[in-house]
Design a protein around this motif. Sequence first.
Motif: not given
Length: 396
Positions: A377-396
Motif C-alpha cells: 500500500l502506498r499513500i502519497d499524502d505529502d504532495d501539496p497538489e494532489s492526493f493518491r493511494v495505490a494498492a497491490h494485492v497478489v492473486l489467489a
Amino acid sequence: MSSSPAGRFGTLMGRTASGRAFGLAGIVVVAVSIGAAHSDAPLWALTAAGAALVAWAAAEIVPARSPFLVRAGLLVVVLLGSGLAALPTSIIGLVPALIAVIATIGRTDVPLAVGLAGATGCAAVVSVVGAAGGQPLTLVAVAIASLAIAVLAGLTRRQARAASDRERERAAEHLAMQTERARSAALDERARIARDLHDTLAHALGGLVVQLDAVEALAEAGRVDEVLVRVQAARTLAAEGLADARRAVDALRDPLTGTVAVADVVRSITQLAEAARGLGMTVESEVPTPEPGATVRVGAEASDALTRLVQEALTNARKHATDQPVDVRVELTTREIQVSVANPRTARPGGELAASGSGRGIPGMRERFDRLPGARLRIDDDDPESFRVAAHVVLA
C-alpha cells in the motif's frame, strides 16, 4: 519468594497440616523408643536427645514467619543434640538430625550450603563423641552413612522441587503469553470492528450529508423536481449503507475466508464509482473488462480491502476536494491486481462535511493491507497538489 535469611529459614521446617502431624507423631515414636530401649544411656546423652526432640517439635509448630534467629537456633539445637545422642542411643537419637538435613537440603528457597554445613557439623559431632567415648567404629560409620543418605535424599527432593518450580514458572509464562495473545486478539478485533463501522457508516452518512445539502439548496431555489431526485438518491444511499452495515455485522460473526472472482472486485469498484457520480462527483474510471469465463481470483479479505480502499478514497475526495475530478484505475497482471485512486487537492475548504472526519480512514486502510500477505500500500499524502493511494494485492 523472599531472599532474606529470615525469609529462607521461615519455611525451613514448615509443613502442611498433615505433614506437621506426621512430624509430631515421629517425635513421639523416637521419644518412646529411646525411653524404652536406652533409658540407661548417660544423662547427658538423654538430655541432648530430649533437647533435639523439643527443638524438632518447636520447629514443627512455630509459625512460619518466626524470626531468623529462632529458626536458625532450632536447627542448631536439633543437629547438635542429635549428634551427641546418636551413638549412646544406637542411632535412634540421630533421627531428628536426619529429618532436619533432608528438610533443609530439600528446600529450594534455602541455600544448599546451609544443609550441607549442618550435615557436616553433625557428622563431626558424631565422630568426636565416638572418639571420646570409645564407641565402635562400625556404629560411627553407620551414623555417618545415615547422614550421607539423608543428604542424598535431600538433594533428590531438592531436584524434584526445582523441576516442579520450573514447571510452574513455565506454566505461568505460558499463561501470561496466552493472556497477552488473547488481549492482542481482542484489540485486533476491536480495531477491525472500528474499521468496518468507519468504512460503512462514514461513507453512507457522508453521502447523505451531500444529498441533503443539495436538497436544501434546490428547495430554496424552488426546483422541486430535482429535490425529488435528490431525495430518492438519498434514500438509495441510506439503503446501501444499511446493507453495508448488515454485511459488516455478518463479517464479525463469520470472518471473511475463501476467494472472490476478480470480476466481482472490478464490478464492486465500478459500482462505487457510479454511486459517486450520482452524488455529483466527477469520477474518471479505467477498469479492465474481465474475459467471459475468466477464473482469476483474489482472497476474500483482499477483495474487501480493495473495495474499502476505493470507498474511503472517494469519501475523502468528496470531503476534502470538493468539485475536483477523481481518477480510479484498476490494472490486472498475471500475478496481482493493482488499484489506485487519485485526485487534485483544492484550496477551498470542504466545509462541515470535511470537519466531520474522524481521521481513522487512512490508518484503517493501512491496517487492512498490513494483514494481507504480499500486499503493498502506498499513500502519497505529502504532495501539496494532489492526493493518491495505490494498492497491490497478489492473486489467489
